[in-house]
Write a protein that holds these residues in place. Structure first.
Motif, PDB file in Angstrom:
ATOM      1  N   SER A  33      -9.284  -6.376  -3.485  1.00 26.71           N
ATOM      2  CA  SER A  33     -10.181  -6.044  -2.370  1.00 26.71           C
ATOM      3  C   SER A  33     -10.222  -4.525  -2.129  1.00 26.71           C
ATOM      4  O   SER A  33     -11.059  -4.047  -1.372  1.00 26.71           O
ATOM      5  CB  SER A  33      -9.727  -6.760  -1.092  1.00 26.71           C
ATOM      6  OG  SER A  33      -8.476  -6.254  -0.671  1.00 26.71           O
ATOM      7  N   LEU A  34      -9.337  -3.787  -2.769  1.00 30.91           N
ATOM      8  CA  LEU A  34      -9.321  -2.334  -2.568  1.00 30.91           C
ATOM      9  C   LEU A  34     -10.344  -1.658  -3.486  1.00 30.91           C
ATOM     10  O   LEU A  34     -10.531  -2.063  -4.628  1.00 30.91           O
ATOM     11  CB  LEU A  34      -7.922  -1.773  -2.851  1.00 30.91           C
ATOM     12  CG  LEU A  34      -6.822  -2.219  -1.887  1.00 30.91           C
ATOM     13  CD1 LEU A  34      -5.455  -1.742  -2.353  1.00 30.91           C
ATOM     14  CD2 LEU A  34      -7.096  -1.718  -0.480  1.00 30.91           C
ATOM     15  N   THR A  35     -11.009  -0.631  -2.958  1.00 30.63           N
ATOM     16  CA  THR A  35     -12.026   0.086  -3.727  1.00 30.63           C
ATOM     17  C   THR A  35     -11.558   1.517  -3.995  1.00 30.63           C
ATOM     18  O   THR A  35     -10.558   1.973  -3.438  1.00 30.63           O
ATOM     19  CB  THR A  35     -13.356   0.160  -2.949  1.00 30.63           C
ATOM     20  OG1 THR A  35     -13.149   1.006  -1.813  1.00 30.63           O
ATOM     21  CG2 THR A  35     -13.805  -1.215  -2.495  1.00 30.63           C
ATOM     22  N   ASP A  43     -12.851   4.095  -2.841  1.00 29.89           N
ATOM     23  CA  ASP A  43     -12.849   4.846  -1.575  1.00 29.89           C
ATOM     24  C   ASP A  43     -11.524   4.689  -0.824  1.00 29.89           C
ATOM     25  O   ASP A  43     -11.085   5.601  -0.134  1.00 29.89           O
ATOM     26  CB  ASP A  43     -13.996   4.383  -0.666  1.00 29.89           C
ATOM     27  CG  ASP A  43     -15.355   4.748  -1.236  1.00 29.89           C
ATOM     28  OD1 ASP A  43     -15.434   5.746  -1.981  1.00 29.89           O
ATOM     29  OD2 ASP A  43     -16.324   4.026  -0.948  1.00 29.89           O
ATOM     30  N   ASP A  44     -10.904   3.507  -0.971  1.00 26.96           N
ATOM     31  CA  ASP A  44      -9.606   3.287  -0.314  1.00 26.96           C
ATOM     32  C   ASP A  44      -8.516   4.164  -0.916  1.00 26.96           C
ATOM     33  O   ASP A  44      -7.465   4.356  -0.303  1.00 26.96           O
ATOM     34  CB  ASP A  44      -9.174   1.816  -0.451  1.00 26.96           C
ATOM     35  CG  ASP A  44     -10.129   0.874   0.268  1.00 26.96           C
ATOM     36  OD1 ASP A  44     -10.537   1.202   1.396  1.00 26.96           O
ATOM     37  OD2 ASP A  44     -10.458  -0.187  -0.299  1.00 26.96           O
ATOM     38  N   MET A  45      -8.745   4.673  -2.123  1.00 27.74           N
ATOM     39  CA  MET A  45      -7.731   5.476  -2.803  1.00 27.74           C
ATOM     40  C   MET A  45      -7.752   6.928  -2.342  1.00 27.74           C
ATOM     41  O   MET A  45      -6.796   7.672  -2.560  1.00 27.74           O
ATOM     42  CB  MET A  45      -7.947   5.452  -4.335  1.00 27.74           C
ATOM     43  CG  MET A  45      -7.831   4.083  -4.975  1.00 27.74           C
ATOM     44  SD  MET A  45      -6.216   3.335  -4.697  1.00 27.74           S
ATOM     45  CE  MET A  45      -6.671   1.977  -3.608  1.00 27.74           C
ATOM     46  N   GLU A  46      -8.869   7.338  -1.693  1.00 29.77           N
ATOM     47  CA  GLU A  46      -9.035   8.754  -1.359  1.00 29.77           C
ATOM     48  C   GLU A  46      -7.858   9.333  -0.565  1.00 29.77           C
ATOM     49  O   GLU A  46      -7.369  10.418  -0.899  1.00 29.77           O
ATOM     50  CB  GLU A  46     -10.360   8.966  -0.624  1.00 29.77           C
ATOM     51  CG  GLU A  46     -10.813  10.406  -0.733  1.00 29.77           C
ATOM     52  CD  GLU A  46     -12.174  10.647  -0.120  1.00 29.77           C
ATOM     53  OE1 GLU A  46     -13.020   9.732  -0.148  1.00 29.77           O
ATOM     54  OE2 GLU A  46     -12.372  11.761   0.398  1.00 29.77           O
ATOM     55  N   ASN A 106       0.811  -1.209   0.000  1.00 31.03           N
ATOM     56  CA  ASN A 106       0.000   0.000   0.000  1.00 31.03           C
ATOM     57  C   ASN A 106       0.847   1.263   0.000  1.00 31.03           C
ATOM     58  O   ASN A 106       0.444   2.280  -0.534  1.00 31.03           O
ATOM     59  CB  ASN A 106      -0.954   0.001   1.194  1.00 31.03           C
ATOM     60  CG  ASN A 106      -2.069  -1.004   1.007  1.00 31.03           C
ATOM     61  OD1 ASN A 106      -2.175  -1.624  -0.040  1.00 31.03           O
ATOM     62  ND2 ASN A 106      -2.893  -1.165   2.018  1.00 31.03           N
ATOM     63  N   ASP A 159      -4.399  -4.968  -5.544  1.00 32.98           N
ATOM     64  CA  ASP A 159      -5.195  -5.877  -4.706  1.00 32.98           C
ATOM     65  C   ASP A 159      -6.689  -5.651  -4.981  1.00 32.98           C
ATOM     66  O   ASP A 159      -7.204  -4.552  -4.804  1.00 32.98           O
ATOM     67  CB  ASP A 159      -4.869  -5.562  -3.240  1.00 32.98           C
ATOM     68  CG  ASP A 159      -5.590  -6.481  -2.264  1.00 32.98           C
ATOM     69  OD1 ASP A 159      -6.609  -7.081  -2.652  1.00 32.98           O
ATOM     70  OD2 ASP A 159      -5.119  -6.577  -1.124  1.00 32.98           O
ATOM     71  N   TYR A 190      -4.818   8.545  -0.640  1.00 39.43           N
ATOM     72  CA  TYR A 190      -3.630   8.673  -1.483  1.00 39.43           C
ATOM     73  C   TYR A 190      -3.735   9.900  -2.380  1.00 39.43           C
ATOM     74  O   TYR A 190      -2.762  10.623  -2.591  1.00 39.43           O
ATOM     75  CB  TYR A 190      -3.428   7.410  -2.327  1.00 39.43           C
ATOM     76  CG  TYR A 190      -3.307   6.169  -1.481  1.00 39.43           C
ATOM     77  CD1 TYR A 190      -2.296   6.058  -0.529  1.00 39.43           C
ATOM     78  CD2 TYR A 190      -4.198   5.115  -1.607  1.00 39.43           C
ATOM     79  CE1 TYR A 190      -2.183   4.932   0.266  1.00 39.43           C
ATOM     80  CE2 TYR A 190      -4.092   3.981  -0.820  1.00 39.43           C
ATOM     81  CZ  TYR A 190      -3.088   3.893   0.115  1.00 39.43           C
ATOM     82  OH  TYR A 190      -2.983   2.791   0.901  1.00 39.43           O
ATOM     83  N   THR A 241     -18.765  10.071  -6.297  1.00 43.62           N
ATOM     84  CA  THR A 241     -17.443   9.581  -5.892  1.00 43.62           C
ATOM     85  C   THR A 241     -16.367   9.926  -6.915  1.00 43.62           C
ATOM     86  O   THR A 241     -15.198   9.639  -6.694  1.00 43.62           O
ATOM     87  CB  THR A 241     -17.437   8.054  -5.688  1.00 43.62           C
ATOM     88  OG1 THR A 241     -17.757   7.433  -6.927  1.00 43.62           O
ATOM     89  CG2 THR A 241     -18.429   7.645  -4.613  1.00 43.62           C
TER      90      THR A 241
END
Ligand code: ZN
Length: 112
Positions: free
Chosen positions: A44-46, A48-51, A5, A42, A53, A71
């Protein structure tokens, strides 16, 4: 996992360098995320998980948010992005012209 990550902001930098390296161009978090997924992110990452970064890359001075629609976030780069080989961590890194000449690898931070 944590190590992988940590590489995401560096990967996003490279994608911007390769595909969106024009200060007049508008691009979205979705477009960058699609390339990340194609590059083996990965699953499983969406988005929203990128926000965090994208927020980090804004704080670091690479990109600026210009609009948002649900979004989907629209960004522009502050200035042209250049590629370097860091002599300290030996990673290929991408820096905006206006950014400090410091390696963006969180584990390195050496001057470029
Ligand atoms: Zn480095």
């Amino acid at each position: 996992m944590a190590t992988q990550n940590q590489q995401i902001p560096l990967q996003i930098r490279k994608i911007i360098f390769e595909k969106f390296n024009d200060p007049n161009l508008r691009f979205t978090n979705d477009e960058v995320f699609d390339v990340l997924k194609q590059s083996g992110l990965d699953s499983s990452l969406t988005i929203d998980d990128m926000e965090p970064y994208f927020e980090q890359l804004h704080k670091e001075g690479l990109i600026r948010p210009i609009a948002q629609n649900f979004t989907t976030q629209y960004f522009k780069i502050f200035d042209v992005v250049e590629r370097f080989d860091c002599k300290s961590c030996h990673l290929e890194i991408c820096l905006g012209k206006l950014e400090p000449r410091t390696c963006p690898n969180a584990a390195c931070k050496a001057p470029i």
